[in-house]
Design a protein around this motif. Structure first.
Motif, PDB file in Angstrom:
ATOM      1  N   SER A  28       0.846  -1.187   0.000  1.00  0.00           N
ATOM      2  CA  SER A  28       0.000   0.000   0.000  1.00  0.00           C
ATOM      3  C   SER A  28       0.886   1.243   0.000  1.00  0.00           C
ATOM      4  CB  SER A  28      -0.911   0.011   1.225  1.00  0.00           C
ATOM      5  OG  SER A  28      -1.633   1.216   1.282  1.00  0.00           O
ATOM      6  N   ASP A  29       0.481   2.241  -0.816  1.00  0.00           N
ATOM      7  CA  ASP A  29       1.213   3.518  -0.856  1.00  0.00           C
ATOM      8  C   ASP A  29       0.257   4.702  -0.785  1.00  0.00           C
ATOM      9  OD1 ASP A  29       0.051   3.296  -3.313  1.00  0.00           O
ATOM     10  OD2 ASP A  29       1.829   3.818  -4.454  1.00  0.00           O
ATOM     11  N   LYS A  30      -0.892   4.513  -0.143  1.00  0.00           N
ATOM     12  CA  LYS A  30      -1.933   5.541  -0.131  1.00  0.00           C
ATOM     13  C   LYS A  30      -1.648   6.692   0.834  1.00  0.00           C
ATOM     14  CE  LYS A  30      -5.595   2.435  -1.571  1.00  0.00           C
ATOM     15  NZ  LYS A  30      -5.521   2.841  -2.952  1.00  0.00           N
ATOM     16  N   MET A  31      -0.752   6.504   1.795  1.00  0.00           N
ATOM     17  CA  MET A  31      -0.440   7.561   2.757  1.00  0.00           C
ATOM     18  C   MET A  31       0.699   8.424   2.248  1.00  0.00           C
ATOM     19  SD  MET A  31      -0.733   5.399   6.279  1.00  0.00           S
ATOM     20  CE  MET A  31      -0.246   3.835   5.603  1.00  0.00           C
ATOM     21  N   ASN A  32       0.787   9.646   2.777  1.00  0.00           N
ATOM     22  CA  ASN A  32       1.858  10.559   2.397  1.00  0.00           C
ATOM     23  C   ASN A  32       3.129  10.202   3.171  1.00  0.00           C
ATOM     24  OD1 ASN A  32       3.127  12.741   1.204  1.00  0.00           O
ATOM     25  ND2 ASN A  32       2.538  14.125   2.841  1.00  0.00           N
ATOM     26  N   LYS A  33       4.221   9.953   2.447  1.00  0.00           N
ATOM     27  CA  LYS A  33       5.535   9.615   3.020  1.00  0.00           C
ATOM     28  C   LYS A  33       5.521   8.330   3.844  1.00  0.00           C
ATOM     29  CE  LYS A  33       7.537  14.177   3.005  1.00  0.00           C
ATOM     30  NZ  LYS A  33       8.358  15.128   3.732  1.00  0.00           N
ATOM     31  N   THR A  34       4.525   7.476   3.639  1.00  0.00           N
ATOM     32  CA  THR A  34       4.443   6.201   4.354  1.00  0.00           C
ATOM     33  C   THR A  34       3.970   5.120   3.395  1.00  0.00           C
ATOM     34  OG1 THR A  34       3.851   7.346   6.390  1.00  0.00           O
ATOM     35  CG2 THR A  34       3.401   5.000   6.317  1.00  0.00           C
ATOM     36  N   VAL A  35       4.613   3.962   3.449  1.00  0.00           N
ATOM     37  CA  VAL A  35       4.158   2.801   2.693  1.00  0.00           C
ATOM     38  C   VAL A  35       4.024   1.636   3.663  1.00  0.00           C
ATOM     39  CG1 VAL A  35       5.136   3.475   0.474  1.00  0.00           C
ATOM     40  CG2 VAL A  35       6.530   2.173   2.061  1.00  0.00           C
ATOM     41  N   ILE A  36       3.194   0.670   3.290  1.00  0.00           N
ATOM     42  CA  ILE A  36       3.076  -0.549   4.091  1.00  0.00           C
ATOM     43  C   ILE A  36       3.816  -1.643   3.346  1.00  0.00           C
ATOM     44  CG2 ILE A  36       1.530  -2.261   5.072  1.00  0.00           C
ATOM     45  CD1 ILE A  36      -0.545  -0.112   5.377  1.00  0.00           C
ATOM     46  N   VAL A  37       4.771  -2.265   4.027  1.00  0.00           N
ATOM     47  CA  VAL A  37       5.618  -3.297   3.434  1.00  0.00           C
ATOM     48  C   VAL A  37       5.314  -4.615   4.119  1.00  0.00           C
ATOM     49  CG1 VAL A  37       7.984  -4.057   3.076  1.00  0.00           C
ATOM     50  CG2 VAL A  37       7.425  -1.640   2.879  1.00  0.00           C
ATOM     51  N   ASP A  62       8.847   6.646   3.840  1.00  0.00           N
ATOM     52  CA  ASP A  62       9.348   6.818   2.473  1.00  0.00           C
ATOM     53  C   ASP A  62       9.431   8.317   2.209  1.00  0.00           C
ATOM     54  OD1 ASP A  62       9.982   6.597  -0.206  1.00  0.00           O
ATOM     55  OD2 ASP A  62       7.939   6.118  -0.836  1.00  0.00           O
ATOM     56  N   GLU A  63      10.582   8.900   2.473  1.00  0.00           N
ATOM     57  CA  GLU A  63      10.754  10.357   2.465  1.00  0.00           C
ATOM     58  C   GLU A  63      10.365  11.003   1.144  1.00  0.00           C
ATOM     59  OE1 GLU A  63      11.278  14.042   3.761  1.00  0.00           O
ATOM     60  OE2 GLU A  63      11.565  12.318   5.084  1.00  0.00           O
ATOM     61  N   LYS A  64      10.711  10.402   0.014  1.00  0.00           N
ATOM     62  CA  LYS A  64      10.492  11.030  -1.294  1.00  0.00           C
ATOM     63  C   LYS A  64       9.259  10.508  -2.025  1.00  0.00           C
ATOM     64  CE  LYS A  64      15.453  11.572  -1.684  1.00  0.00           C
ATOM     65  NZ  LYS A  64      16.640  10.991  -2.268  1.00  0.00           N
ATOM     66  N   ASN A  65       8.452   9.700  -1.372  1.00  0.00           N
ATOM     67  CA  ASN A  65       7.263   9.105  -2.000  1.00  0.00           C
ATOM     68  C   ASN A  65       7.607   8.398  -3.310  1.00  0.00           C
ATOM     69  OD1 ASN A  65       5.176   9.592  -0.161  1.00  0.00           O
ATOM     70  ND2 ASN A  65       5.005  11.705  -0.827  1.00  0.00           N
ATOM     71  N   GLU A  66       8.704   7.648  -3.326  1.00  0.00           N
ATOM     72  CA  GLU A  66       9.168   6.974  -4.545  1.00  0.00           C
ATOM     73  C   GLU A  66       8.548   5.595  -4.734  1.00  0.00           C
ATOM     74  OE1 GLU A  66      13.324   6.940  -3.655  1.00  0.00           O
ATOM     75  OE2 GLU A  66      13.715   8.627  -4.997  1.00  0.00           O
ATOM     76  N   CYS A  67       8.172   4.945  -3.657  1.00  0.00           N
ATOM     77  CA  CYS A  67       7.721   3.552  -3.728  1.00  0.00           C
ATOM     78  C   CYS A  67       6.300   3.448  -4.259  1.00  0.00           C
ATOM     79  CB  CYS A  67       7.779   2.909  -2.349  1.00  0.00           C
ATOM     80  SG  CYS A  67       9.435   2.813  -1.679  1.00  0.00           S
ATOM     81  N   GLY A  68       6.054   2.383  -5.020  1.00  0.00           N
ATOM     82  CA  GLY A  68       4.722   2.083  -5.513  1.00  0.00           C
ATOM     83  C   GLY A  68       4.343   0.665  -5.135  1.00  0.00           C
ATOM     84  N   VAL A  69       3.079   0.345  -5.313  1.00  0.00           N
ATOM     85  CA  VAL A  69       2.593  -0.994  -4.962  1.00  0.00           C
ATOM     86  C   VAL A  69       3.307  -2.035  -5.822  1.00  0.00           C
ATOM     87  CG1 VAL A  69       0.579  -2.506  -4.925  1.00  0.00           C
ATOM     88  CG2 VAL A  69       0.354  -0.135  -4.234  1.00  0.00           C
ATOM     89  N   GLY A  70       3.799  -3.083  -5.194  1.00  0.00           N
ATOM     90  CA  GLY A  70       4.481  -4.152  -5.903  1.00  0.00           C
ATOM     91  C   GLY A  70       5.992  -4.030  -5.928  1.00  0.00           C
ATOM     92  N   ILE A  92      15.151   0.856  -3.121  1.00  0.00           N
ATOM     93  CA  ILE A  92      14.189   0.108  -3.917  1.00  0.00           C
ATOM     94  C   ILE A  92      14.995  -0.892  -4.726  1.00  0.00           C
ATOM     95  CG2 ILE A  92      12.440   0.226  -5.710  1.00  0.00           C
ATOM     96  CD1 ILE A  92      11.870   3.091  -4.781  1.00  0.00           C
ATOM     97  N   VAL A  93      14.830  -2.161  -4.410  1.00  0.00           N
ATOM     98  CA  VAL A  93      15.610  -3.218  -5.078  1.00  0.00           C
ATOM     99  C   VAL A  93      15.095  -3.447  -6.483  1.00  0.00           C
ATOM    100  CG1 VAL A  93      16.307  -5.639  -4.942  1.00  0.00           C
ATOM    101  CG2 VAL A  93      16.116  -4.282  -2.849  1.00  0.00           C
TER     102      VAL A  93
END
Length: 97
Positions: A28-37, A62-70, A92-93
């Protein structure tokens, strides 16, 4: 009393213990500067010895909001950022397709 007992230990980067590092997928990446891993591992059941999947979900900064779902990300333990956030994204691997 000896001199070594009165001396303070040296304070440098090597004195701190190792921080935990985990590898997991962003779910999930729906929050600002936060992702669920979600971090998965498998371990043997203590009685039946069958392999059981174990999944843990972390709220990760996630400081720069770079991550996406998957995305496959490497996360590390850090100071508490909020009530539930104690991890941050190291790298991000692999980006999701």
């Amino acid at each position: 009393m000896s001199d070594t007992a009165t001396q303070q230990p040296k304070v440098d980067g090597t004195a701190r213990g190792q921080r935990k590092v985990r590898l997991g997928y962003v779910i999930s990446d729906k929050m600002n500067k936060t992702v669920i891993v979600q971090v998965g591992s498998s371990k043997a059941h203590r009685l039946y010895r069958k392999t059981v999947q174990q999944r843990t979900r972390f709220k990760v900064h996630d400081e720069k909001n770079e991550c996406g779902v998957g995305d496959l990300v490497r996360i590390t333990e850090t100071r508490p950022m909020s009530r539930e956030k104690r991890w941050r994204v190291l790298e991000i691997v692999e980006k999701a397709r």
